[in-house]
Design a protein around this motif. Structure first.
Motif, PDB file in Angstrom:
ATOM      1  N   GLY A  15      -6.362  -9.575 -44.595  1.00  0.00           N
ATOM      2  CA  GLY A  15      -7.162  -8.871 -45.590  1.00  0.00           C
ATOM      3  C   GLY A  15      -8.647  -9.086 -45.436  1.00  0.00           C
ATOM      4  N   GLY A  16      -9.032 -10.009 -44.566  1.00  0.00           N
ATOM      5  CA  GLY A  16     -10.431 -10.311 -44.361  1.00  0.00           C
ATOM      6  C   GLY A  16     -11.129  -9.340 -43.431  1.00  0.00           C
ATOM      7  N   SER A  17     -12.400  -9.639 -43.151  1.00  0.00           N
ATOM      8  CA  SER A  17     -13.233  -8.764 -42.328  1.00  0.00           C
ATOM      9  C   SER A  17     -13.940  -9.559 -41.243  1.00  0.00           C
ATOM     10  N   LEU A  18     -14.243  -8.882 -40.168  1.00  0.00           N
ATOM     11  CA  LEU A  18     -15.076  -9.434 -39.097  1.00  0.00           C
ATOM     12  C   LEU A  18     -15.881  -8.300 -38.504  1.00  0.00           C
ATOM     13  N   ARG A  19     -17.019  -8.665 -37.931  1.00  0.00           N
ATOM     14  CA  ARG A  19     -17.845  -7.686 -37.213  1.00  0.00           C
ATOM     15  C   ARG A  19     -18.068  -8.205 -35.804  1.00  0.00           C
ATOM     16  N   LEU A  20     -17.627  -7.429 -34.833  1.00  0.00           N
ATOM     17  CA  LEU A  20     -17.812  -7.774 -33.431  1.00  0.00           C
ATOM     18  C   LEU A  20     -19.019  -7.032 -32.876  1.00  0.00           C
ATOM     19  N   SER A  21     -19.656  -7.642 -31.893  1.00  0.00           N
ATOM     20  CA  SER A  21     -20.804  -7.014 -31.268  1.00  0.00           C
ATOM     21  C   SER A  21     -20.687  -7.111 -29.752  1.00  0.00           C
ATOM     22  N   CYS A  22     -21.181  -6.099 -29.067  1.00  0.00           N
ATOM     23  CA  CYS A  22     -21.109  -6.036 -27.609  1.00  0.00           C
ATOM     24  C   CYS A  22     -22.467  -5.661 -27.065  1.00  0.00           C
ATOM     25  N   GLY A  23     -22.968  -6.450 -26.121  1.00  0.00           N
ATOM     26  CA  GLY A  23     -24.223  -6.136 -25.468  1.00  0.00           C
ATOM     27  C   GLY A  23     -24.106  -6.354 -23.977  1.00  0.00           C
ATOM     28  N   THR A  24     -25.096  -5.873 -23.239  1.00  0.00           N
ATOM     29  CA  THR A  24     -25.091  -6.038 -21.783  1.00  0.00           C
ATOM     30  C   THR A  24     -26.438  -6.470 -21.231  1.00  0.00           C
ATOM     31  N   SER A  25     -27.405  -6.732 -22.072  1.00  0.00           N
ATOM     32  CA  SER A  25     -28.775  -7.032 -21.652  1.00  0.00           C
ATOM     33  C   SER A  25     -29.417  -5.847 -20.939  1.00  0.00           C
ATOM     34  N   THR A  26     -28.837  -4.692 -21.101  1.00  0.00           N
ATOM     35  CA  THR A  26     -29.390  -3.464 -20.554  1.00  0.00           C
ATOM     36  C   THR A  26     -29.232  -2.383 -21.615  1.00  0.00           C
ATOM     37  N   SER A  27     -29.631  -1.179 -21.286  1.00  0.00           N
ATOM     38  CA  SER A  27     -29.499  -0.079 -22.240  1.00  0.00           C
ATOM     39  C   SER A  27     -28.147   0.631 -22.136  1.00  0.00           C
ATOM     40  N   VAL A  28     -27.254   0.080 -21.324  1.00  0.00           N
ATOM     41  CA  VAL A  28     -25.953   0.737 -21.101  1.00  0.00           C
ATOM     42  C   VAL A  28     -25.253   1.142 -22.389  1.00  0.00           C
ATOM     43  N   PRO A  29     -25.119   0.261 -23.388  1.00  0.00           N
ATOM     44  CA  PRO A  29     -24.385   0.661 -24.597  1.00  0.00           C
ATOM     45  C   PRO A  29     -25.016   1.845 -25.328  1.00  0.00           C
ATOM     46  N   SER A  30     -26.262   2.142 -25.051  1.00  0.00           N
ATOM     47  CA  SER A  30     -26.951   3.236 -25.737  1.00  0.00           C
ATOM     48  C   SER A  30     -26.838   4.557 -25.001  1.00  0.00           C
ATOM     49  N   ILE A  31     -26.501   4.541 -23.725  1.00  0.00           N
ATOM     50  CA  ILE A  31     -26.571   5.759 -22.918  1.00  0.00           C
ATOM     51  C   ILE A  31     -25.242   6.155 -22.281  1.00  0.00           C
ATOM     52  N   TYR A  32     -24.193   5.415 -22.614  1.00  0.00           N
ATOM     53  CA  TYR A  32     -22.861   5.765 -22.123  1.00  0.00           C
ATOM     54  C   TYR A  32     -21.871   5.820 -23.283  1.00  0.00           C
ATOM     55  N   ASP A  33     -20.799   6.556 -23.095  1.00  0.00           N
ATOM     56  CA  ASP A  33     -19.679   6.471 -24.017  1.00  0.00           C
ATOM     57  C   ASP A  33     -19.117   5.053 -23.902  1.00  0.00           C
ATOM     58  N   MET A  34     -18.885   4.424 -25.044  1.00  0.00           N
ATOM     59  CA  MET A  34     -18.437   3.034 -25.055  1.00  0.00           C
ATOM     60  C   MET A  34     -17.129   2.892 -25.818  1.00  0.00           C
ATOM     61  N   ALA A  35     -16.437   1.800 -25.555  1.00  0.00           N
ATOM     62  CA  ALA A  35     -15.154   1.578 -26.221  1.00  0.00           C
ATOM     63  C   ALA A  35     -14.899   0.099 -26.438  1.00  0.00           C
TER      64      ALA A  35
END
Length: 115
Positions: A15-35
Motif C-alpha cells: 500500500g506504500g509508495s516509492l519514486r524511482l529515478s533514472c539518469g545517464t549523465s547525458t541528455s539521453v532520457p530527454s531525447i529518446y523514448d524511455m522505459a
C-alpha cells in the motif's frame, strides 16, 4: 555506450509508495523514448512503463492506474512514481531506451514490498 543509473528503491509496506529515478549523465532520457522494466527472481524481465519523446505513456496491465512514468527534461531523468504497491511489485527495476536492445542494463534499483 549509455550508462544507466537507477535510484530510489527500498523496502516499503504493501500500500506504500516509492519514486524511482533514472539518469545517464547525458541528455539521453530527454531525447529518446524511455522505459522502465523490472525483473523478479525466477521471472523474465518485463516492461513496466514507457514514455515517448512526445510524452505519450504506456503501462503494463499489472501496474496501470498505480504507476506513473514521467520525464524531467531539465534534469535529464525519467522517473517512476509507484503507488499502492503490492508484494508482487517486488523486483529489481531498470530503465533503458525503448527499442535499443543492445544498450547495456544498469545495476538497477531493488524494490521490496513486504510487511
Amino acid at each position: 555506450q549509455v550508462q544507466y543509473v537507477e535510484s530510489g528503491g527500498g523496502l516499503v509496506q504493501p500500500g506504500g509508495s516509492l519514486r524511482l529515478s533514472c539518469g545517464t549523465s547525458t541528455s539521453v532520457p530527454s531525447i529518446y523514448d524511455m522505459a522502465w522494466y523490472r525483473q523478479a527472481p525466477g521471472n523474465e524481465r518485463e516492461l513496466v512503463a514507457s514514455i515517448s519523446v512526445a510524452g505519450t505513456t504506456n503501462y503494463g496491465s499489472s501496474v496501470k492506474g498505480r504507476f506513473t512514468i514521467s520525464r524531467d527534461s531539465a534534469k535529464h531523468t525519467v522517473d517512476l512514481q509507484m503507488e499502492s504497491l503490492k508484494s508482487e511489485d517486488t523486483a529489481m527495476y531498470y530503465c533503458r531506451r525503448l527499442y535499443y536492445m543492445n544498450d547495456q542494463w544498469g545495476q538497477g534499483t531493488q524494490v521490496t514490498v513486504s510487511s
